[in-house]
Design an enzyme around this catalytic site. Structure first.
Site, PDB file in Angstrom:
ATOM      1  N   HIS A  68      23.012  28.781  27.904  1.00  0.00           N
ATOM      2  CA  HIS A  68      22.319  29.008  29.175  1.00  0.00           C
ATOM      3  C   HIS A  68      22.756  27.999  30.239  1.00  0.00           C
ATOM      4  O   HIS A  68      22.018  27.741  31.194  1.00  0.00           O
ATOM      5  CB  HIS A  68      20.789  28.926  28.999  1.00  0.00           C
ATOM      6  CG  HIS A  68      20.272  29.833  27.948  1.00  0.00           C
ATOM      7  ND1 HIS A  68      20.022  31.169  28.150  1.00  0.00           N
ATOM      8  CD2 HIS A  68      19.982  29.603  26.630  1.00  0.00           C
ATOM      9  CE1 HIS A  68      19.593  31.723  27.034  1.00  0.00           C
ATOM     10  NE2 HIS A  68      19.563  30.800  26.086  1.00  0.00           N
ATOM     11  N   GLN A 115      43.247  75.410  24.252  1.00  0.00           N
ATOM     12  CA  GLN A 115      44.614  75.328  24.778  1.00  0.00           C
ATOM     13  C   GLN A 115      45.104  73.883  24.792  1.00  0.00           C
ATOM     14  O   GLN A 115      46.290  73.617  24.682  1.00  0.00           O
ATOM     15  CB  GLN A 115      44.691  75.907  26.200  1.00  0.00           C
ATOM     16  CG  GLN A 115      46.111  75.969  26.749  1.00  0.00           C
ATOM     17  CD  GLN A 115      46.184  76.623  28.107  1.00  0.00           C
ATOM     18  OE1 GLN A 115      46.350  75.951  29.121  1.00  0.00           O
ATOM     19  NE2 GLN A 115      46.055  77.944  28.137  1.00  0.00           N
ATOM     20  N   SER A 120      45.992  24.830  47.007  1.00  0.00           N
ATOM     21  CA  SER A 120      45.467  25.207  48.313  1.00  0.00           C
ATOM     22  C   SER A 120      46.561  25.098  49.365  1.00  0.00           C
ATOM     23  O   SER A 120      47.433  24.225  49.301  1.00  0.00           O
ATOM     24  CB  SER A 120      44.299  24.286  48.671  1.00  0.00           C
ATOM     25  OG  SER A 120      43.963  24.417  50.028  1.00  0.00           O
ATOM     26  N   LYS A 135      44.773  20.024  45.336  1.00  0.00           N
ATOM     27  CA  LYS A 135      44.249  21.073  44.466  1.00  0.00           C
ATOM     28  C   LYS A 135      45.354  21.809  43.708  1.00  0.00           C
ATOM     29  O   LYS A 135      46.410  22.107  44.245  1.00  0.00           O
ATOM     30  CB  LYS A 135      43.468  22.106  45.286  1.00  0.00           C
ATOM     31  CG  LYS A 135      42.155  21.603  45.843  1.00  0.00           C
ATOM     32  CD  LYS A 135      41.449  22.704  46.617  1.00  0.00           C
ATOM     33  CE  LYS A 135      41.017  23.816  45.693  1.00  0.00           C
ATOM     34  NZ  LYS A 135      40.386  24.928  46.449  1.00  0.00           N
TER      35      LYS A 135
END
Length: 481
Positions: free
Chosen positions: A184, A260, A309, A315
């Site tokens: 969770h 068919q 980026s 990044k």
């Protein structure tokens, strides 16, 4: 607005990404799931039907084919390339019927057989054997089964196995590397990184077993599946046996009861299984993305080899996992649509499946592209033991679980003072930071049996991984298992 019409640019510009930006990853499927590959398979089925009928003397008066005759017939699909694609397209522009165009294409080849072979041959007399006793769907269903089987066994399954084996290897290599769980999204009982990778590998492997067990069905039984014209024209031939032998000779499973069309149930099963594989792999991509954001995995900048980026030079974005996510979603949406619609045909035949099946390559192609990106993404990351250890060392509260369970077991075994273990651990751990000394002090104040007390005092978040390494070692199979 005025601009150059890109629709007129040569060579033609791809409308879809699989034939444009991502062609490198998906082009291998062109040999199986393109329109040209389907037409080549149609030629193959028509040719092999002639050969099979002659070999099995199904038609009184049909010639005995020589080795040269058979080689010439098979050359029609073995050498099917750019010129043949163009010729067939030109014929279809006149017939406005794809399978009829294949029939005329073959008859042209029969007409020129003597000239091409350099000697007389009975092939020039076989015009009326081309497409005999066949409706278009007899050819189409077998052609689709042949190309889909080829695409799966030659391309998709090996790629999926490679991804699964990659996770198996990662699981084995890190079976003992402790990692904090986050059920969770909250701090939870520790596991090992390898065991978590092993869970994904086992899930993928289960789907692979289902996919490898696919039955690729086929039929060749006439306009409504009754062998009606066969039985009237040549009543002395055992047509169900001929039909079965031909279908099985193509490496397929014979379906004796159809309308068919071959009802496409096997296709629905297959696409559902691929979509399920996609969904599991999508989960892998999202978990890796999350682990990277937590620094549980470092991105290997040399392996990534990409700009992150456009404005933030620090990044390196986890784009392989994001690309995989998106393409698994697109693939699953298409394949699930195919699976749900192909099983319906109005009475003995309608034509909705004709258009629908032309998107099989798109659905499988996006899955193949996603698998490629996910594999490259996993190759480009490394576990970060330092960060994993840091989180574990800051989470001594997770030992509340084994301590309370040990107290319960001790009370059942006759120890005193073990009442209300859950509540006592809740008071110690919930909503507050717990240190190693806090936990050890608590354990020493419980009055546990000495052997149990010593075992719990030695326990740390990093060593509280249960049987995780053993589970990987004993129950995780390689992809070929």
């Amino acid at each position: 607005m005025s601009f150059v019409s890109l629709a007129d640019v040569q060579p033609p510009i791809a409308l879809g990404p699989l034939d444009g930006r991502y062609r490198g990853a998906a082009a291998v499927l062109v040999d199986y799931l393109s329109e040209a590959a389907l037409n080549r398979a149609r030629v193959l089925v028509e040719v092999e039907w002639i050969i099979f009928l002659c070999k099995n003397k199904a038609l009184p008066g049909a010639p005995v084919l020589t080795d040269d005759d058979v080689a010439y017939l098979r050359s029609m699909w073995e050498t099917f390339g750019a010129d043949e694609i163009a010729e067939l397209a030109a014929i279809e522009a006149e017939t406005r019927h794809d399978v009829k165009a294949v029939e005329y294409f073959l008859k042209r080849r029969l007409d020129s057989a003597e000239e091409s072979m350099g000697h007389p041959t009975t092939l020039t007399d076989l015009h009326e054997m081309v497409h005999i006793f066949c409706t278009s769907e007899d050819i189409n269903n077998l052609s689709y089964a042949v190309v889909i089987k080829g695409a799966m066994e030659t391309v998709w399954v090996p790629a999926a196995q490679a991804l699964t084996q990659q996770l198996v290897d990662l699981a084995n290599a890190n079976a003992h590397l402790p990692m904090l769980s986050h059920t969770h999204g909250q701090t939870a009982t520790p596991t090992t990184l390898g065991k978590e990778m092993g869970v994904f590998a086992a899930r993928l492997n289960r789907q692979l077993r289902r996919i490898r067990a696919t039955e690729y069905l086929g039929k060749i039984n006439g306009a409504t599946g009754t062998f009606g014209a066969h039985a009237v024209s040549v009543p002395g031939t055992d047509w169900p046996t001929i039909s079965r032998g031909f279908v099985e000779g193509l490496g397929l499973v014979w379906n004796p009861l159809t309308t068919q069309i071959e009802p496409h149930d096997w296709q629905a099963d297959l696409y559902g299984d691929i979509a399920h594989f996609n969904r599991i792999a999508h989960n892998i991509a999202t978990d890796f993305w999350t682990y990277i954001s937590m620094d549980y995995f470092h991105q290997n900048l040399a392996a990534q080899g990409s700009t992150g980026s456009s404005t933030m030079p620090h990044k390196v974005n986890p784009i392989r996992f994001e690309n995989a996510e998106a393409n698994f979603e697109i693939s699953s949406a298409l394949l699930e649509s195919l699976a749900s619609t192909l099983v319906t045909s109005r009475m003995q035949r309608d034509l909705t499946d004709s258009t629908t099946q032309r998107n099989i390559g798109v659905g499988i192609g996006h899955s193949l592209l996603a698998i490629d990106n996910l594999r490259r993404g996993i190759t480009g990351v490394d576990p970060n033991p330092t960060r994993l250890a840091e989180d574990l060392n800051n989470s001594w509260e997770v030992l509340g679980e084994p301590i309370q369970q040990a107290m319960r077991a001790a009370q059942i075994a006759g120890a005193t003072g073990m009442a209300n273990p859950y509540e006592r651990l809740k008071e110690l751990t919930r909503g507050r930071s717990v240190t190693a000394s806090d936990m050890r002090e608590f354990i020493l104040g419980l009055g546990l049996p000495s052997e149990l007390e010593a075992r719990l005092v030695e326990l740390t978040p990093a060593t509280y991984v249960g049987l995780a390494p053993q589970l990987v070692r004993e129950f995780l199979s390689n992809t070929q298992a």
